[in-house]
Motif scaffolding. Structure first.
Motif, PDB file in Angstrom:
ATOM      1  N   GLU A   1       9.168  -1.751   3.310  1.00 32.72           N
ATOM      2  CA  GLU A   1       8.716  -3.220   3.968  1.00 32.72           C
ATOM      3  C   GLU A   1      10.004  -4.647   3.725  1.00 32.72           C
ATOM      4  O   GLU A   1       9.732  -5.450   3.945  1.00 32.72           O
ATOM      5  CB  GLU A   1       7.275  -3.507   4.317  1.00 32.72           C
ATOM      6  CG  GLU A   1       6.010  -2.434   5.167  1.00 32.72           C
ATOM      7  CD  GLU A   1       5.359  -3.169   5.230  1.00 32.72           C
ATOM      8  OE1 GLU A   1       4.975  -4.240   4.658  1.00 32.72           O
ATOM      9  OE2 GLU A   1       3.936  -2.155   5.946  1.00 32.72           O
TER      10      GLU A   1
ATOM     11  N   ALA B   1     -10.981  -8.856   4.233  1.00 34.25           N
ATOM     12  CA  ALA B   1     -11.372  -8.623   5.696  1.00 34.25           C
ATOM     13  C   ALA B   1     -12.339  -7.823   6.362  1.00 34.25           C
ATOM     14  O   ALA B   1     -13.206  -8.311   6.746  1.00 34.25           O
ATOM     15  CB  ALA B   1     -10.099  -8.786   6.592  1.00 34.25           C
ATOM     16  N   ASP B   2     -11.788  -6.291   6.183  1.00 36.25           N
ATOM     17  CA  ASP B   2     -12.465  -5.029   5.811  1.00 36.25           C
ATOM     18  C   ASP B   2     -14.195  -5.520   5.562  1.00 36.25           C
ATOM     19  O   ASP B   2     -14.720  -5.518   6.404  1.00 36.25           O
ATOM     20  CB  ASP B   2     -12.021  -4.524   5.544  1.00 36.25           C
ATOM     21  CG  ASP B   2     -12.677  -3.066   6.177  1.00 36.25           C
ATOM     22  OD1 ASP B   2     -13.405  -3.427   7.580  1.00 36.25           O
ATOM     23  OD2 ASP B   2     -12.847  -1.998   4.942  1.00 36.25           O
ATOM     24  N   CYS B   3     -14.278  -6.457   4.218  1.00 36.01           N
ATOM     25  CA  CYS B   3     -15.057  -6.225   2.803  1.00 36.01           C
ATOM     26  C   CYS B   3     -16.394  -7.108   4.343  1.00 36.01           C
ATOM     27  O   CYS B   3     -17.170  -7.350   4.335  1.00 36.01           O
ATOM     28  CB  CYS B   3     -15.025  -7.093   2.145  1.00 36.01           C
ATOM     29  SG  CYS B   3     -16.983  -6.400   0.779  1.00 36.01           S
TER      30      CYS B   3
ATOM     31  N   ARG C   1     -16.428  -8.109   7.735  1.00 37.11           N
ATOM     32  CA  ARG C   1     -16.661  -7.584   8.554  1.00 37.11           C
ATOM     33  C   ARG C   1     -17.898  -6.655   8.534  1.00 37.11           C
ATOM     34  O   ARG C   1     -18.386  -6.682   9.574  1.00 37.11           O
ATOM     35  CB  ARG C   1     -15.126  -7.247   9.677  1.00 37.11           C
ATOM     36  CG  ARG C   1     -15.757  -6.716  10.898  1.00 37.11           C
ATOM     37  CD  ARG C   1     -13.887  -5.816  11.477  1.00 37.11           C
ATOM     38  NE  ARG C   1     -13.461  -4.890  10.278  1.00 37.11           N
ATOM     39  CZ  ARG C   1     -14.109  -3.665  10.256  1.00 37.11           C
ATOM     40  NH1 ARG C   1     -14.847  -3.261  10.478  1.00 37.11           N
ATOM     41  NH2 ARG C   1     -12.902  -2.674  10.040  1.00 37.11           N
TER      42      ARG C   1
ATOM     43  N   ARG D   1      -0.548  -8.608  -2.768  1.00 40.85           N
ATOM     44  CA  ARG D   1      -1.525 -10.123  -1.967  1.00 40.85           C
ATOM     45  C   ARG D   1      -1.747  -9.430  -0.889  1.00 40.85           C
ATOM     46  O   ARG D   1      -3.138  -9.210  -0.216  1.00 40.85           O
ATOM     47  CB  ARG D   1      -1.344 -10.649  -1.970  1.00 40.85           C
ATOM     48  CG  ARG D   1      -1.628 -11.956  -1.471  1.00 40.85           C
ATOM     49  CD  ARG D   1      -0.600 -14.088  -1.442  1.00 40.85           C
ATOM     50  NE  ARG D   1      -0.892 -14.647  -0.871  1.00 40.85           N
ATOM     51  CZ  ARG D   1      -1.258 -15.025   0.442  1.00 40.85           C
ATOM     52  NH1 ARG D   1      -0.449 -13.839   1.308  1.00 40.85           N
ATOM     53  NH2 ARG D   1      -1.599 -14.734   1.024  1.00 40.85           N
ATOM     54  N   LEU D   2      -1.022  -9.195   0.292  1.00 42.35           N
ATOM     55  CA  LEU D   2      -1.974  -8.599   1.650  1.00 42.35           C
ATOM     56  C   LEU D   2      -2.596  -6.983   1.977  1.00 42.35           C
ATOM     57  O   LEU D   2      -3.738  -7.722   2.655  1.00 42.35           O
ATOM     58  CB  LEU D   2      -0.484  -7.878   2.814  1.00 42.35           C
ATOM     59  CG  LEU D   2       0.653  -9.371   2.517  1.00 42.35           C
ATOM     60  CD1 LEU D   2       2.070  -8.816   3.113  1.00 42.35           C
ATOM     61  CD2 LEU D   2       0.123 -10.288   3.520  1.00 42.35           C
ATOM     62  N   ALA D   3      -2.745  -6.337   0.866  1.00 42.12           N
ATOM     63  CA  ALA D   3      -3.495  -5.259   0.898  1.00 42.12           C
ATOM     64  C   ALA D   3      -5.136  -6.126   0.031  1.00 42.12           C
ATOM     65  O   ALA D   3      -6.333  -5.649   0.867  1.00 42.12           O
ATOM     66  CB  ALA D   3      -3.250  -4.224  -0.244  1.00 42.12           C
TER      67      ALA D   3
ATOM     68  N   LEU E   1      -5.951  -8.534   0.816  1.00 43.33           N
ATOM     69  CA  LEU E   1      -6.331  -9.576   2.598  1.00 43.33           C
ATOM     70  C   LEU E   1      -6.554  -9.172   3.360  1.00 43.33           C
ATOM     71  O   LEU E   1      -7.993  -8.938   3.850  1.00 43.33           O
ATOM     72  CB  LEU E   1      -5.648 -11.008   2.608  1.00 43.33           C
ATOM     73  CG  LEU E   1      -4.464 -11.610   1.956  1.00 43.33           C
ATOM     74  CD1 LEU E   1      -3.376 -12.177   2.549  1.00 43.33           C
ATOM     75  CD2 LEU E   1      -6.301 -12.837   1.590  1.00 43.33           C
ATOM     76  N   ARG E   2      -6.404  -7.383   3.381  1.00 44.73           N
ATOM     77  CA  ARG E   2      -6.459  -6.856   4.973  1.00 44.73           C
ATOM     78  C   ARG E   2      -8.319  -6.544   4.368  1.00 44.73           C
ATOM     79  O   ARG E   2      -9.128  -5.918   4.515  1.00 44.73           O
ATOM     80  CB  ARG E   2      -5.593  -5.372   4.708  1.00 44.73           C
ATOM     81  CG  ARG E   2      -5.879  -4.368   5.859  1.00 44.73           C
ATOM     82  CD  ARG E   2      -5.269  -3.655   5.981  1.00 44.73           C
ATOM     83  NE  ARG E   2      -4.338  -4.178   6.434  1.00 44.73           N
ATOM     84  CZ  ARG E   2      -2.739  -3.960   7.448  1.00 44.73           C
ATOM     85  NH1 ARG E   2      -2.963  -2.291   7.085  1.00 44.73           N
ATOM     86  NH2 ARG E   2      -2.058  -4.639   7.780  1.00 44.73           N
ATOM     87  N   GLY E   3      -7.578  -6.010   2.594  1.00 40.83           N
ATOM     88  CA  GLY E   3      -9.265  -5.291   2.383  1.00 40.83           C
ATOM     89  C   GLY E   3     -10.246  -6.128   2.159  1.00 40.83           C
ATOM     90  O   GLY E   3     -11.557  -6.193   2.436  1.00 40.83           O
TER      91      GLY E   3
END
Length: 68
Positions: A40, A57-59, A61, A49-51, A53-55
């Motif tokens: 990327e 958000a999943d947590c 949700r 950082r992006l990983a 944030l994604r984690g």
């Protein structure tokens, strides 16, 4: 004479960049992050950082604990 160009920052606007967080990864995890960063064209910190944030958000949700 050229006008002074803006200094580009890697961190998004408003990000706290004077308080870094140390992150310990297993060798295989680090290799995985390096592969994503190369693919990327991002820094290791940006991918981490992006990983994160994604984690998070999943947590939020799923409302599941991180260690589940």
């Amino acid at each position: 004479m050229k006008p002074a160009s803006k200094i580009s920052r890697r961190a998004p606007n408003g990000a706290v960049s004077n308080k870094p967080i140390a992150l310990r990864l297993l060798p295989a995890e680090l290799e995985q992050v390096k592969k994503v960063a190369a693919r990327e064209q991002r820094s290791l910190a940006s991918v981490a950082r992006l990983a994160l944030l994604r984690g998070l958000a999943d947590c939020e949700r799923t409302k599941k604990p991180l260690a589940a």
